[in-house]
Design an enzyme around this catalytic site. Sequence first.
Site, short mmCIF file in Angstrom:
data_model
loop_
_atom_site.label_atom_id
_atom_site.label_comp_id
_atom_site.label_asym_id
_atom_site.label_seq_id
_atom_site.Cartn_x
_atom_site.Cartn_y
_atom_site.Cartn_z
N ASP A 139 36.76 25.24 29.60
CA ASP A 139 36.17 26.25 30.46
C ASP A 139 35.86 27.52 29.67
OD1 ASP A 139 35.69 27.37 33.22
OD2 ASP A 139 37.29 28.72 32.57
N GLU B 286 31.80 23.86 28.32
CA GLU B 286 31.20 24.63 29.42
C GLU B 286 30.68 25.93 28.79
OE1 GLU B 286 31.00 27.39 33.00
OE2 GLU B 286 32.65 27.51 31.59
C1 GLC Z 1 33.95 29.09 34.24
C2 GLC Z 1 34.10 28.52 35.61
C3 GLC Z 1 33.99 29.61 36.62
C4 GLC Z 1 35.06 30.62 36.34
C5 GLC Z 1 35.03 31.08 34.90
C6 GLC Z 1 36.29 31.79 34.56
O1 GLC Z 1 32.72 29.67 34.05
O2 GLC Z 1 33.14 27.53 35.82
O3 GLC Z 1 34.08 29.13 37.93
O4 GLC Z 1 34.88 31.72 37.18
O5 GLC Z 1 34.95 30.02 34.01
O6 GLC Z 1 37.36 30.88 34.44
C1 GLC Z 2 30.10 33.28 32.83
C2 GLC Z 2 30.33 32.01 32.14
C3 GLC Z 2 29.77 30.90 32.91
C4 GLC Z 2 30.16 30.93 34.36
C5 GLC Z 2 30.05 32.28 34.95
C6 GLC Z 2 30.80 32.32 36.24
O1 GLC Z 2 28.76 33.57 32.82
O2 GLC Z 2 29.74 31.96 30.88
O3 GLC Z 2 30.29 29.77 32.34
O4 GLC Z 2 29.30 30.10 35.06
O5 GLC Z 2 30.59 33.23 34.13
O6 GLC Z 2 29.97 32.82 37.25
#
Ligand code: GLC
Ligand code: GLC
Length: 646
Positions: free
Chosen positions: A281, A323
């Site tokens: 993540d 991610e």
């Molecule tokens: C990733 C997750 C998102 C979350 C963030 C912080 O982007 O997909 O839902 O808010 O990480 O953990």
């Molecule tokens: C940031 C992260 C992304 C996630 C988002 C949560 O932009 O890079 O992974 O989707 O936060 O809204």
Amino acid sequence: MNQSAIHRLLGGKRLENPKKTDLLPLFEKRLAANLSLIQELFFSLYPNQTYGMAFEELLALMAKLFKRRPEDLKIQDLQRLGEGNWYQRGQWIGMQLYVDRFCGDLKGLEEKLPYLEKLGINFLHLMPLTKRPKGQNDGGYAVNSYTEIDPVFGTDADLTLLTKKFREKGICLMLDFVVNHTSDEYPWALSAKKGNPEFQQYYYTYADRTIPDLFEVSLPEVFPETSPGNFTYDADMQRWVMTVFNHYQWDLNYTNPEVFMAMLENLVELSNKGVDVIRFDALAFLWKRIGTDSQNLPEAHRLISLFRMCLQVVAPGAVILAEAIVSPQQIVRYFGEGIYQGNECELAYNATYMACLWDSIATKKTRLLYRSLETIPAKPKMCTWVNYVRCHDDIGLGFDDRNIAELGWNPGDHRRFLLDYYCQRLEWSPAKGAVFMYNPLTGDGRITGSTASLLGLEKALEEKDSKGIDQALDKILLLYGSILAFPGIPLVYAGDEIAMLNDYSYLTDPAKADDSRWVNRPVHDWEAVSNLRKRSLPSSRVFQKLKKLIALRKEIDVLTDTGNLRLLDSGNEHLLVFERHSEGGAGLLLVGNFDENPQVLNASWLESLGYLNKKGNKNLVNGKTLDLNSGLLEVSPYDLLWLLKV
Ligand code: GLC
Ligand code: GLC
């Protein structure tokens, strides 16, 4: 480590039924094969002489973690190494779901497996399941534990039983590893709050604002509306702590090797539960440096690679999904570059393709989609995409501004148009979405809303507009057909298969009300599922068609990712046309019309590509023979064609 190296290591042995004695020397062999890379990565991050001790600790830790890995998983590791890139099989069809919102708890999930199997799902991304703070917890992305299941979902034993069941049924399991931050209630954070200096070093904590202010000069904000700034003052600790995401999510300090090792232990424990794919993540944020945006730094890549290589020794059957919702050029770098190629993440979200599909719907043109796909550097052969239409997060407009400008569009205006189109600021737009985290300083905003609502179904239903309903359903199929034919693992977002609309109930829950991403995290509509036999309902229409597409995808061998994508320029800016082909001459052609008007394709062009002969050809999606007129093929508005080479 490549295949021939593995075979050599095992003395060319068949891997079908390895015996216990075969497993013992594996650790040493794998360590020997990967040691130099691990050492190099480790010392590049932790160069100080005093870290010599830490490296010894890491070796001891890996040996301990290998001993703890359950035997059935050790055998599966061997089988997977033998099989090669198992995650690239064309058969995988994924679904992402919140267990509590989908079916209550882990036991309930077992009961729902027949439903998932009926749709053709055999790969599940279960959203965070471990302990988290009560109240606000970012849907579980604020973690109080990396391994203990939150009682809301059941027990650790329930998960172990479920993963056994998954293995029996050949279902692949993906879980999150929230690698960038813990919650402010995690045991390390609690110790830090009590004043323990050792644990204060596990995070970026500072007595005053000097360093935080230096960081802030160049750090962007992830949640500017609800968590402005990147540091939070903790009154218990009387220190500032770095909190790039929400104020209750503390960023881990990976410049401290103890943090890396403690997190490696958490990672392996997670994979020991029988997790096949580990979703790293927010991994772009793992390393911070003053004077930069602290995203995608070279050290972050090396750190991820170090995790990967240690996993390669201890639990090589598990693979990592990146991610990295970052710019197109940056995403591919998470597959590993140079000597690290293929030694970082095996999988990455195809956020570029996703965002460009939404761009194509709004502009009714595929120009930016083409431009973006053409300019993304090639990915390594052993790595693949996870393709998706929607997920639980917002849709970021992560395009490369140069690509927009090259099309003659103004990047700022173009982004504003997309926000206007999707977020109900244009009278004529059918979309019903909302702006997520608008930042007035930068003018940046992202989009939230469910697939069906963003594609016009909610509005059309409200207005009892039957043509609008048909078009919205066609668009859902167009987008899903486009990801199902693209190289990689397609991921259905739970609820999309029955065209679920925005869910506004989050507004009445104080722990969720300020995070509009919850509009697209619906409680599953089992009533719609029980009515699937009523074929005329929008939910049933999408379910039946998607089910058919999924079944088709599994039958078509060229849809396995062998690096066999060919983007084709039809000369029509409303169409997406690409081919998946095999060396033997087989092929599948996708044609998608993103316009509300019919578009035409030159039949002789299709013929020259091998997708048409005198007898015509059938569109696999609806089983109908292509209708040709005066040498032209008419493609209806929002129509999706899958053609096999004839
Ligand atoms: C990733 C997750 C998102 C979350 C963030 C912080 O982007 O997909 O839902 O808010 O990480 O953990
Ligand atoms: C940031 C992260 C992304 C996630 C988002 C949560 O932009 O890079 O992974 O989707 O936060 O809204």
